[in-house]
Scaffold this active site. Structure first.
Site, PDB file in Angstrom:
ATOM      1  N   ALA A  64       2.926  12.841 -40.387  1.00 50.36           N
ATOM      2  CA  ALA A  64       2.489  11.717 -40.126  1.00 50.36           C
ATOM      3  C   ALA A  64       1.339  11.819 -38.687  1.00 50.36           C
ATOM      4  O   ALA A  64       1.519  12.217 -38.305  1.00 50.36           O
ATOM      5  CB  ALA A  64       4.287  10.611 -39.760  1.00 50.36           C
ATOM      6  N   GLY A 109       5.003  15.342 -42.025  1.00 52.16           N
ATOM      7  CA  GLY A 109       5.075  15.411 -43.203  1.00 52.16           C
ATOM      8  C   GLY A 109       4.255  15.633 -44.071  1.00 52.16           C
ATOM      9  O   GLY A 109       4.570  15.452 -45.547  1.00 52.16           O
ATOM     10  N   GLU A 112       6.821  18.338 -45.817  1.00 52.24           N
ATOM     11  CA  GLU A 112       8.097  17.567 -46.642  1.00 52.24           C
ATOM     12  C   GLU A 112       7.465  16.484 -47.795  1.00 52.24           C
ATOM     13  O   GLU A 112       7.522  16.890 -48.723  1.00 52.24           O
ATOM     14  CB  GLU A 112       7.771  16.025 -45.768  1.00 52.24           C
ATOM     15  CG  GLU A 112       9.244  16.505 -44.543  1.00 52.24           C
ATOM     16  CD  GLU A 112       9.159  15.254 -43.262  1.00 52.24           C
ATOM     17  OE1 GLU A 112       8.119  15.063 -42.898  1.00 52.24           O
ATOM     18  OE2 GLU A 112      10.281  15.016 -42.802  1.00 52.24           O
ATOM     19  N   GLU A 132       8.574  17.960 -35.677  1.00 54.75           N
ATOM     20  CA  GLU A 132       8.799  16.471 -34.898  1.00 54.75           C
ATOM     21  C   GLU A 132       9.388  16.769 -33.672  1.00 54.75           C
ATOM     22  O   GLU A 132       9.811  16.031 -32.909  1.00 54.75           O
ATOM     23  CB  GLU A 132       9.190  16.090 -36.039  1.00 54.75           C
ATOM     24  CG  GLU A 132       9.110  15.222 -36.968  1.00 54.75           C
ATOM     25  CD  GLU A 132       9.257  15.921 -38.417  1.00 54.75           C
ATOM     26  OE1 GLU A 132       9.631  17.525 -38.249  1.00 54.75           O
ATOM     27  OE2 GLU A 132       7.948  15.739 -39.516  1.00 54.75           O
TER      28      GLU A 132
HETATM   29  N1  CAA Z   1      -1.356  12.714 -36.820  1.00 51.21           N
HETATM   30  C1  CAA Z   1      -2.269  12.324 -35.905  1.00 51.21           C
HETATM   31  N2  CAA Z   1      -3.363  12.983 -35.528  1.00 51.21           N
HETATM   32  C2  CAA Z   1      -3.229  14.668 -35.886  1.00 51.21           C
HETATM   33  C3  CAA Z   1      -2.239  14.816 -36.195  1.00 51.21           C
HETATM   34  C4  CAA Z   1      -1.141  13.701 -36.821  1.00 51.21           C
HETATM   35  N3  CAA Z   1      -0.113  14.716 -37.343  1.00 51.21           N
HETATM   36  N4  CAA Z   1      -2.469  16.336 -36.407  1.00 51.21           N
HETATM   37  C5  CAA Z   1      -3.575  16.348 -35.982  1.00 51.21           C
HETATM   38  N5  CAA Z   1      -4.102  15.043 -35.453  1.00 51.21           N
HETATM   39  C6  CAA Z   1      -5.394  14.853 -34.933  1.00 51.21           C
HETATM   40  C7  CAA Z   1      -6.137  15.354 -33.382  1.00 51.21           C
HETATM   41  O1  CAA Z   1      -5.772  15.046 -33.141  1.00 51.21           O
HETATM   42  C8  CAA Z   1      -7.422  15.898 -33.791  1.00 51.21           C
HETATM   43  O2  CAA Z   1      -8.113  14.197 -33.935  1.00 51.21           O
HETATM   44  P1  CAA Z   1      -9.968  14.117 -32.994  1.00 51.21           P
HETATM   45  O3  CAA Z   1     -10.361  15.123 -32.980  1.00 51.21           O
HETATM   46  O4  CAA Z   1     -10.100  12.965 -32.989  1.00 51.21           O
HETATM   47  O5  CAA Z   1      -9.299  14.837 -31.357  1.00 51.21           O
HETATM   48  C9  CAA Z   1      -8.163  16.384 -35.129  1.00 51.21           C
HETATM   49  O6  CAA Z   1      -6.900  15.892 -36.038  1.00 51.21           O
HETATM   50  C10 CAA Z   1      -7.882  17.559 -34.847  1.00 51.21           C
HETATM   51  O7  CAA Z   1      -6.385  18.387 -34.315  1.00 51.21           O
HETATM   52  P2  CAA Z   1      -6.983  19.301 -33.813  1.00 51.21           P
HETATM   53  O8  CAA Z   1      -7.422  19.341 -32.641  1.00 51.21           O
HETATM   54  O9  CAA Z   1      -4.975  19.174 -32.448  1.00 51.21           O
HETATM   55  O10 CAA Z   1      -6.935  20.832 -34.146  1.00 51.21           O
HETATM   56  P3  CAA Z   1      -6.441  22.496 -33.703  1.00 51.21           P
HETATM   57  O11 CAA Z   1      -6.375  22.947 -34.578  1.00 51.21           O
HETATM   58  O12 CAA Z   1      -6.722  22.284 -32.524  1.00 51.21           O
HETATM   59  O13 CAA Z   1      -4.354  21.694 -34.180  1.00 51.21           O
HETATM   60  C11 CAA Z   1      -2.493  20.925 -35.377  1.00 51.21           C
HETATM   61  C12 CAA Z   1      -4.449  21.900 -35.130  1.00 51.21           C
HETATM   62  C13 CAA Z   1      -1.841  22.505 -34.807  1.00 51.21           C
HETATM   63  C14 CAA Z   1      -2.004  20.799 -36.345  1.00 51.21           C
HETATM   64  C15 CAA Z   1      -2.319  19.959 -34.125  1.00 51.21           C
HETATM   65  O14 CAA Z   1      -3.342  19.383 -34.623  1.00 51.21           O
HETATM   66  C16 CAA Z   1      -0.954  19.432 -34.389  1.00 51.21           C
HETATM   67  O15 CAA Z   1      -0.357  19.971 -33.275  1.00 51.21           O
HETATM   68  N6  CAA Z   1      -0.973  18.521 -35.102  1.00 51.21           N
HETATM   69  C17 CAA Z   1       0.399  17.174 -35.196  1.00 51.21           C
HETATM   70  C18 CAA Z   1       1.746  18.114 -35.820  1.00 51.21           C
HETATM   71  C19 CAA Z   1       2.651  17.514 -35.641  1.00 51.21           C
HETATM   72  O16 CAA Z   1       3.450  17.625 -35.239  1.00 51.21           O
HETATM   73  N7  CAA Z   1       3.213  16.993 -36.499  1.00 51.21           N
HETATM   74  C20 CAA Z   1       4.624  16.668 -37.023  1.00 51.21           C
HETATM   75  C21 CAA Z   1       4.240  15.128 -37.176  1.00 51.21           C
HETATM   76  S1  CAA Z   1       5.184  13.858 -36.963  1.00 51.21           S
HETATM   77  C22 CAA Z   1       6.574  13.570 -38.642  1.00 51.21           C
HETATM   78  O17 CAA Z   1       5.487  14.319 -39.164  1.00 51.21           O
HETATM   79  C23 CAA Z   1       7.541  12.624 -38.986  1.00 51.21           C
HETATM   80  C24 CAA Z   1       7.777  12.751 -39.770  1.00 51.21           C
HETATM   81  O18 CAA Z   1       8.734  13.422 -40.518  1.00 51.21           O
HETATM   82  C25 CAA Z   1       7.055  11.619 -40.993  1.00 51.21           C
END
Ligand code: CAA
Length: 260
Positions: A64, A109, A112, A132
């Site tokens: 998400a 998500g 999921e 999360e």
């Molecule tokens: N939400 C918003 N933006 C996201 C995102 C997310 N879940 N995942 C990645 N992005 C964005 C980053 O912020 C980045 O944006 P900018 O270029 O504007 O800075 C872009 O996508 C590229 O990401 P990274 O630079 O971080 O890429 P990376 O290769 O270094 O890392 C990653 C990749 C490990 C997937 C890392 O982006 C990450 O940890 N993302 C979040 C993963 C996460 O925590 N997901 C769970 C979300 S909460 C949820 O899903 C709740 C639910 O159950 C409903």
């Protein structure tokens, strides 16, 4: 951000293509709404007989949209999470075989969403998980419910408590994905997994899916009753008549189905 495309080489296979590359396909409100719309489109279109969920090569879906969620209030999140759950449930209820083609990240998500498919094919470098907890929350789009139903409660708790990323090979070992293939073959392998059903008895396939999925949510007696009613209902289809007549006249496995 989400398109429904026909697979040119596999008539009857539709692809729900998630395409928000700048955010690794993170599910913001718009992507969520478009996924729900795509699920409704493929569900209602009788020419679609199987579905692939695909996010491109770099990421399936990285979760998400954290930036969009970060400042929401409790009241706002009640509605936001309802929309998210409803969209993913609409995918889970697509009454046709559905496969998730996972290349890159399927986190939060995204994992999921993959859990809403019938099958999961992952590239060797894919990473799955429910991170999360590292954001101070828990999965909110079905992860606490669909994940333990698929891989068992202890393995689900390991992933949800730790938030760790699982590599494709481990994901296969614990039953989170069904096949691991070289990254460049993910899409093709996923299509192949469901393309074999496009000429099948569509009503029976839908009944099989719904009976298994609904049955898992209930007690055995109720599940058996759901099965009996669907089984009997199939005797009103052309495919049941064709399937059984073909067996009697020509032997097993030779029936041609019309999907009605
Ligand atoms: N939400 C918003 N933006 C996201 C995102 C997310 N879940 N995942 C990645 N992005 C964005 C980053 O912020 C980045 O944006 P900018 O270029 O504007 O800075 C872009 O996508 C590229 O990401 P990274 O630079 O971080 O890429 P990376 O290769 O270094 O890392 C990653 C990749 C490990 C997937 C890392 O982006 C990450 O940890 N993302 C979040 C993963 C996460 O925590 N997901 C769970 C979300 S909460 C949820 O899903 C709740 C639910 O159950 C409903």
């Amino acid at each position: 951000f989400v398109r429904v495309e026909a697979d040119p080489e596999n008539p009857g296979v539709a692809v729900i293509r998630i395409d928000r590359p700048k955010a690794l396909n993170a599910l913001n409100g718009t992507v969520t709404r478009e996924i729900a719309e795509a699920a409704a489109t493929v569900s209602a279109d009788p020419s679609v007989r199987a579905v692939v969920l695909y996010g491109g090569e770099r990421a399936f879906v990285a979760g998400a949209d954290i930036k969009e969620m970060a400042d929401l209030t409790h009241a706002e999140m009640l509605e936001y999470s309802r929309a998210l759950q409803n969209a993913l449930t609409a995918v889970a209820r697509i009454p046709k075989p559905v496969v998730a083609a996972i290349s890159g990240y399927a986190l939060g998500g995204g994992c999921e969403l993959a859990l809403c498919a019938d099958f999961r094919v992952a590239g060797a470098k894919a990473r799955l998980g429910q991170p999360e907890i590292q954001l101070g929350v828990i999965p909110g789009a079905g992860g606490t419910q669909r994940l333990p139903r698929l891989i068992g409660p202890a393995r689900a708790k390991d992933l949800v408590f730790s938030g760790r990323h699982v590599r494709a090979e481990e994901a296969r070992e614990i039953g989170l994905v069904d096949r691991v293939v070289p990254d460049e073959e993910v899409y093709t392998a996923a299509v192949a997994l469901v393309a074999k059903y496009v000429d099948g008895p569509a009503v029976a396939l839908a009944a099989a899916k719904e009976t298994i999925d609904r049955g898992l949510e209930t007690d055995l007696d109720t599940g058996l009753e759901i099965e009996r009613l669907h089984f009997s209902g199939l005797f009103s289809t052309e495919d049941q008549k064709a399937g059984m007549r073909s067996f009697v006249e020509e032997g097993p496995g030779k029936a041609t189905f019309v999907g009605r």
